[in-house]
Enzyme design. Structure first.
Site, PDB file in Angstrom:
ATOM      1  N   ARG A   6     -37.745 -32.278  49.342  1.00  0.00           N
ATOM      2  CA  ARG A   6     -37.645 -32.907  50.512  1.00  0.00           C
ATOM      3  C   ARG A   6     -38.260 -34.388  50.502  1.00  0.00           C
ATOM      4  NH1 ARG A   6     -39.976 -27.811  52.203  1.00  0.00           N
ATOM      5  NH2 ARG A   6     -38.542 -26.657  53.746  1.00  0.00           N
ATOM      6  N   ARG A  57     -33.181 -33.660  47.878  1.00  0.00           N
ATOM      7  CA  ARG A  57     -32.618 -34.196  48.801  1.00  0.00           C
ATOM      8  C   ARG A  57     -32.867 -35.533  49.336  1.00  0.00           C
ATOM      9  NH1 ARG A  57     -33.698 -30.880  54.342  1.00  0.00           N
ATOM     10  NH2 ARG A  57     -35.312 -32.081  54.240  1.00  0.00           N
ATOM     11  N   GLU A  90     -25.194 -27.706  56.966  1.00  0.00           N
ATOM     12  CA  GLU A  90     -26.118 -27.505  58.127  1.00  0.00           C
ATOM     13  C   GLU A  90     -25.324 -27.984  59.576  1.00  0.00           C
ATOM     14  OE1 GLU A  90     -29.620 -29.723  57.487  1.00  0.00           O
ATOM     15  OE2 GLU A  90     -28.591 -31.185  56.161  1.00  0.00           O
ATOM     16  N   ASN A 125     -31.926 -23.467  58.476  1.00  0.00           N
ATOM     17  CA  ASN A 125     -32.920 -24.001  59.771  1.00  0.00           C
ATOM     18  C   ASN A 125     -32.231 -24.541  61.033  1.00  0.00           C
ATOM     19  OD1 ASN A 125     -34.756 -22.728  58.140  1.00  0.00           O
ATOM     20  ND2 ASN A 125     -36.107 -24.492  57.757  1.00  0.00           N
ATOM     21  N   ASP A 126     -31.415 -25.805  60.427  1.00  0.00           N
ATOM     22  CA  ASP A 126     -30.681 -26.449  61.375  1.00  0.00           C
ATOM     23  C   ASP A 126     -29.002 -25.726  61.665  1.00  0.00           C
ATOM     24  OD1 ASP A 126     -32.130 -28.506  62.288  1.00  0.00           O
ATOM     25  OD2 ASP A 126     -31.375 -29.926  60.469  1.00  0.00           O
ATOM     26  N   ARG A 167     -34.342 -24.581  68.234  1.00  0.00           N
ATOM     27  CA  ARG A 167     -35.311 -23.525  67.704  1.00  0.00           C
ATOM     28  C   ARG A 167     -36.837 -23.660  68.146  1.00  0.00           C
ATOM     29  NH1 ARG A 167     -35.297 -25.830  61.518  1.00  0.00           N
ATOM     30  NH2 ARG A 167     -35.436 -27.962  61.784  1.00  0.00           N
TER      31      ARG A 167
END
Length: 579
Positions: free
Chosen positions: A297, A334, A433, A456-457, A467
């Site tokens: 990240r 990323r 995503e 997650n997304d 979420r």
């Protein structure tokens, strides 16, 4: 009395409670005469230098007791004390506001801590612990205090504290501290990471533990379930002693999988990688058996500061991780994923009614081209030192992918002209995503080397369920049939083009989801470092041929509850590993 916290480090500990008294007093703020400002600044600088000397000693102690990887945490703490973002800001406050060093340091630190703690990403939130730790160290020196409280423990105890910094955790004597409980923190806090490395059972996030438990109370700490029992009866003590013996055998069994390949019982190989936010996390991941980094990240490098990181700063942060994993093990970086819940105050981005659907990630980077090209140069340069792969977040259209690749090609051409080395075969991929991207995955797969599914997304976008909203949490579930069907569609589209597919969302480390994802053909699973060994142990017990049949059956089921029940009843190894 039974208390519920967050399971942070596995194992069971039993013994008397020891409440660690910590200095939570309000920092006094007072004015300094102009004639004394230089002396106050020098007092501050002197204590910072002493703190650096202490950290250098702690690095050596940690290397001896825990290993090189965990010592790197304190190298980062030294970096923080040599960096202008914290110490420089405090010195500026002393001179500009004419205030004492303690107040200046507290103000500078709290601004950085508040920014990190406001983030949704747990890994990024926990980075506030680094700032808090180094600040506390300097603050104690300014106040003339020492660290004698931990060293004063003379018998085996279960330690209870409001929080334990990495420095505190590194000083724990494993023969005297059989387990610890903190009132704040999460699974990815550094104290939790180090507790797992030191094999000290821990429960964190147990609010008001210091008031509900008294020093001397007999405590059972269940680090597997996040449970703390206070003054239990003899039957419960005997029960947990049996569980303790069983748990010790289980942990020893898991460590046997450190050097084993990530392969099924019938020989199907996959890759188990880890998600990280910075080089420190990479050391922890490697120590937990990760075969590479599936998600670096990079936005962490942009946070906790007042301006953009330079190209060289980023290059060094990527290079060290690439070198750590070498030429064979991948490091997937990323590109900048800012927006949504992750803000950069110095970019002065406009407020949006719905930031998760707004100006973020690749959308921001394609708009702020120079910012993006600086990061691309750093990543491409670092690719000369390992198996770096570059990945774009939040791609929704083929046009966005082509724009990003065009900028990447410009960067490569510039480096060629400057005669700067880089890996010309570096793989370039994208995250899936956005549901729109999943639907056109067959088109996108023609122009990338790989996909990584960010569940997650993806889950919240597919199910239209925030979420963070507890009222719709039943929808925010990766085992929803719609989510599984989209994942299968993406994997099939990539494989049809001969491309590999990874997953870097939390789902990749979910033991119930692993058999389904394996059966669908997922090539790479990237997760929190602590999940690697349990997932590898599960994979070694599964047969790929059987999981392919299981995945086909699951895709015909109509609810997440049905799917969970079906998988767990047909894969008994899941229950064995969860015991």
């Amino acid at each position: 009395m039974n208390l519920q916290g967050i399971a942070a480090a596995p194992g069971i500990a039993m013994g008397p409670a020891f409440i660690l008294q910590q200095d939570n007093s309000i920092v006094e703020k007072y004015n300094i005469d102009e004639a004394e400002l230089e002396a106050e600044t020098k007092r501050f600088e002197a204590k910072v230098n002493v703190a650096i000397e202490q950290l250098q000693q702690l690095i050596e102690t940690t290397r001896h007791n825990i290993g090189d990887e965990k010592a790197k945490i304190f190298e980062t703490h030294i970096f923080l004390l040599e960096d202008e973002e914290l110490v420089g800001a405090a010195k500026e406050a002393i001179l500009a506001e004419r205030i004492n060093a303690e107040a200046a340091l507290d103000g500078a630190a709290q601004a950085i801590i508040a920014m990190f703690e406001s983030m949704e990403d747990e890994n990024l939130r926990e980075r506030a612990a680094d700032i808090r730790d180094v600040t506390s160290r300097v603050m104690r020196l300014l106040k003339g205090q020492d660290d004698s409280a931990l060293t004063a423990i003379q018998e085996p105890v279960v330690l209870i504290a409001h929080d334990l910094t990495p420095s505190d955790t590194a000083q724990l004597n494993r023969n005297k501290t059989v387990g610890f409980i903190t009132e704040i923190g999460g699974k990815t806090s550094h104290s939790a990471i180090m507790a797992r490395s030191m094999q000290i059972p821990a429960v964190v996030g147990l609010r008001d533990a210091g008031t509900q438990v008294q020093s001397g109370d007999y405590v059972i700490l269940d680090g597997n379930r996040g449970v703390v029992l206070v003054n239990p009866g003899p039957e419960m003590i005997n029960h947990y002693k049996q569980l303790q013996r069983k748990d010790e055998a289980r942990q020893a069994e898991l460590r046997r999988f450190m050097e084993r390949p990530s392969v099924t019982a019938d020989g199907h190989k996959v890759e188990l990688a880890a998600n990280i936010g910075n080089p420190k996390d990479a050391f922890a991941a490697k120590g937990n058996g990760a075969e590479g980094i599936g998600l670096y990240r990079s936005e962490f490098l942009y946070m906790g500061r007042n301006d953009l990181p330079t190209e060289d700063e980023q290059y060094q942060a990527y290079k060290v991780v690439a070198e750590m994993f070498g030429q064979e093990q991948p490091v997937v970086i990323r590109t900048l994923d800012i927006g949504g819940d992750k803000e950069l105050p110095y970019l002065s981005l406009p407020e949006e009614a719905n930031p998760f659907l707004g100006y973020r990630a690749i959308r921001l980077c394609l708009d702020q081209v120079e910012l993006f090209k600086t990061q691309l140069r750093a990543i491409v340069r670092a690719s000369a030192f390992g198996n770096i792969k570059l990945m774009y977040p939040m791609i929704a259209t083929l046009q966005e992918l082509r724009q990003a690749n065009a900028l990447l090609n410009e960067v490569k051409a510039g480096l060629e002209q400057e005669n700067i080395a880089f890996n010309r075969q570096m793989e370039v991929g994208m995250m899936i995503e956005v549901p729109g991207a999943a639907i056109i995955a067959d088109q996108l797969a023609k122009e990338v080397d790989f996909f990584s599914i960010g569940t997650n997304d993806l889950v919240q976008y597919v199910m239209a369920a925030d979420r963070m909203n507890e009222r719709v949490s039943y929808l925010s579930e990766p085992l929803q049939p719609a989510v599984l069907r989209i994942i299968k569609q993406v994997i099939d589209a990539a494989h049809a083009r001969g491309k590999w597919v990874g997953m870097c969302g939390e789902m990749a480390g979910n033991l119930t989801a692993v058999p389904i994802l394996l059966g669908m053909g997922l090539d790479e699973f990237s997760m929190g470092g602590g999940s690697v060994l349990p997932v590898r142990a599960l994979l070694n017990k599964l047969r790929y041929s059987e999981m392919r049949a299981l995945a086909e059956e699951v895709l015909e089921l109509v609810s997440s509850e049905e799917i969970r029940s079906y998988v767990e009843s047909n894969v008994p190894a899941i229950a064995e590993l969860n015991e």
